[in-house]
Design a protein around this motif. Structure first.
Motif, PDB file in Angstrom:
ATOM      1  N   VAL A 122       0.841  -1.192   0.000  1.00  0.00           N
ATOM      2  CA  VAL A 122       0.000   0.000   0.000  1.00  0.00           C
ATOM      3  C   VAL A 122       0.883   1.251   0.000  1.00  0.00           C
ATOM      4  O   VAL A 122       0.613   2.218  -0.723  1.00  0.00           O
ATOM      5  N   GLU A 126       0.763   4.303  -2.640  1.00  0.00           N
ATOM      6  CA  GLU A 126       0.485   5.675  -2.204  1.00  0.00           C
ATOM      7  C   GLU A 126       1.545   6.658  -2.679  1.00  0.00           C
ATOM      8  O   GLU A 126       1.219   7.732  -3.179  1.00  0.00           O
ATOM      9  N   SER A 129       1.072   7.279  -6.377  1.00  0.00           N
ATOM     10  CA  SER A 129      -0.052   8.166  -6.689  1.00  0.00           C
ATOM     11  C   SER A 129       0.330   9.604  -6.395  1.00  0.00           C
ATOM     12  O   SER A 129       0.077  10.510  -7.196  1.00  0.00           O
ATOM     13  N   ILE A 167      -5.966   1.820  -5.112  1.00  0.00           N
ATOM     14  CA  ILE A 167      -5.233   3.081  -4.912  1.00  0.00           C
ATOM     15  C   ILE A 167      -4.648   3.543  -6.247  1.00  0.00           C
ATOM     16  O   ILE A 167      -4.744   4.716  -6.618  1.00  0.00           O
ATOM     17  N   GLY A 171      -6.248   6.667  -8.273  1.00  0.00           N
ATOM     18  CA  GLY A 171      -5.386   7.836  -8.075  1.00  0.00           C
ATOM     19  C   GLY A 171      -4.736   8.297  -9.372  1.00  0.00           C
ATOM     20  O   GLY A 171      -5.159   7.923 -10.470  1.00  0.00           O
TER      21      GLY A 171
END
Lengths: 388, 388
Positions: A122, A126, A129, A167, A171
């Motif tokens: 994750v 993140e 993105s 995500i 994103g």
């Protein structure tokens, strides 16, 4: 290896002129290896995305890929940079991405390349993105699927898979698909075990793609591969592409697994006998771990080949002989399996060829490969891309 | 390693700017290692002839040698060529000579260098004499003495010693002395065993020189050395020079033998955490065997360090953590000895330093070394000489 037996005079002169140790590539054997796998994969309806990490020489690219827009895999950003500069644009960087490498990836994409990265957390999704958003660029990623518990990746039914893909998908970065590597297939030593590993790699990766699509996340790329499984697929339904690296050169590890014969090994290290220790039954050669690598990949196989098997310069295997030890610039060859070594056959100054345990490791020790084509009667130097 | 803890701001910026993996050298530690051994050997009345094979960077030469005419050892003709071009002339090529390499040696000597070669057979002495005579040049040789049955060389009381020296001494080539390497000292793990290996190396080599002189063959050079024995001599009477290579960088193998502490290791690989496998307790880093080498030199030692020990970027040793596996561009770090790995301390993107098992092997994987001097607040790139 049926190399220098048939060497035309011009190539023979070139071969003799080279100082040992050097890495020799038998080009017709390599081309045969490359086309064999490409044909096999294409017949099954998938694309081949060769792994550049083994050869890492731009001069080999015309043989590795059918066209400049065909897919390729890399293990370092440095390889990707060299490939993009040479016009090869469809690249997967198949090592987990770290944030510090994103500027170099973005710079390649800004040049018109499509460099996809790999991740399985994750956190990575993140920062991908965030970076894409902050720098107004869209970096595409594949998620690594763990198909056999070998190293990294996410198991297909782990909820993290959907979470990470979401995500990316929602994103500023992009989710392009899944990638698996059947690393455990290196522990298979018969066709049944190989076929099972290959089927499992297909099934687990297709399962991940199916679960993603069920969650309404498109999954364009379904990428699998390892040299052992790549030679063992029966059905590639649901798979878009197959990756393999060492299959161009092949090596003793692959011969031990059973996906090639010793005759298919296209790369060897040419060395000179520099001494004898008759009491111990040792020949010394001027190739140590600097030229051979210290790889002991056959140590865990049914037939342990030491630091490499030995052939005459005619290509004939010297049965029972192995490199049993290496220092930086010395190799020690001995007869194993109770054979006796006839020193008169191997005077100081004579040349021997060493078949590598692991061609990726052996090739990595050389800046240049000396490529002989006995059919076209050509000799080329290929330059390895080095560093990160 | 107390490196980046005290890093001045400018060096900290430089350190952060470098993409991982890279080889970092802590220059003050290296300089301390170099001067420590030089002082020790010179106090005992011998010269130090450092082995260039570990560092192989011309930028290091001003630190390795006190002057351009001071003696140095090489493991390849390529190193000798680079050194001669840079004005370093007093060279021993300490790998058994083959006839094919004589033209390159002669070319260096024609430029004003004194490159001595190594041999241990009658055949080699004969082709040396013939070559020297046919090409009207005098190539000087040392004879390798076997002091401990480790690899090659001739035992001091073997009549071959006098026979080979006589061919060189009487013919067109030249006999300059004897050379031994106490390779078995790598199997010593306490000061008593080391002192014994060091004494034996001295005694056996002096014995060879004495027997030669008794046969009226001058023996100018009496050369011994290995990093373990070089740090363990008490008396060098009869020895003219000592060779050592890895002592500048040091490594885990040398720490295991006891000739350095972990704090003396001047070279480490800086890597980035690129993933976690929490179930298995694994951290993935972007340094595999391409950056670390696959060397397992501590495998045979009382403390097996896997593929390297791990420190924080502050230099603090992470007790119980090791690189337990390597692929081409992936390393796997785990806690051994029942420790638990606290993943929150090592987020993806954080940097770790890996102390090498064998600095010669690790350095050989890098084209460039990134050399930080926290005392002078300087940063340099050193370029490794590659190939043969």
């Amino acid at each position: 290896m049926s190399f220098s037996e048939y060497l035309p005079t011009q190539l023979q002169i070139q071969y003799q002129r080279l100082d040992t140790p050097f890495l020799m590539v038998d080009k017709p054997i390599m081309l045969h290896n490359l086309s064999r796998l490409r044909d096999q994969i294409e017949v099954l309806g998938a694309q081949l995305r060769p792994h550049f990490k083994t050869v890492r020489a731009l001069e080999a690219m015309a043989h590795l890929l059918p066209s400049k827009d065909a897919p390729i895999t890399v293990s370092t950003v440095k390889e990707a940079e060299a490939l993009v500069d040479a016009g090869y644009l469809n690249i997967v960087y198949a090592v987990g991405i770290s944030e510090g490498k994103l500027p170099r990836i973005a710079a390649l994409n800004a040049k018109g390349a499509q460099v996809r990265v790999l991740l399985d957390t994750v956190e990575q999704a993140e920062f991908m993105s965030l970076y894409s958003s902050e720098h107004q660029c869209t970096i595409a990623a594949l998620i690594e699927v763990d198909c056999d518990g070998h190293r990294g990746g996410i198991e297909p039914d782990d909820p993290q898979l959907i979470a990470i893909a979401s995500i990316l998908h929602r994103g500023a970065a992009r989710f392009d698909g899944v990638l698996a590597h059947a690393g455990e297939s290196y522990l298979c030593f018969d066709p049944v075990a190989l076929a099972k590993a290959a089927q499992n790699e297909v099934a687990m990766t297709v399962k991940a793609a199916t679960l993603l699509r069920a969650a309404e996340i498109p999954c364009e790329i379904v990428s699998i591969g390892s040299t052992p499984t790549a030679h063992s697929y029966q059905d590639l339904t649901g798979i878009t592409e197959v990756r393999a690296g060492v299959y161009g050169f092949f090596d003793l590890v692959m011969a031990g697994i059973g996906v090639c014969q010793l005759d298919d090994i296209a790369a060897s290290v040419v060395a000179t006998v520099i001494g004898h220790n008759k009491q111990k039954g040792w020949l010394f050669i001027d190739a140590g771990w600097m030229a051979l690598s210290g790889d002991r990949g056959t140590a865990g196989q049914p037939k342990d080949c030491g630091y490499g098997l030995v052939t005459k310069s005619t290509g004939e295997l010297l049965e029972g002989m192995q490199v049993i030890g290496v220092n930086q610039e010395h190799g020690i060859i001995a007869a194993v399996e109770d054979e006796l070594l006839d020193f008169s056959q191997f005077p100081v100054g004579s040349r021997l060829h060493i078949l590598p345990n692991h061609a990726c490791a052996t090739a990595s020790m050389h800046q240049h490969y000396h490529v002989f084509d006995t059919q076209d009667e050509t000799y080329e130097i290929w330059n390895r891309i080095q560093g990160w």
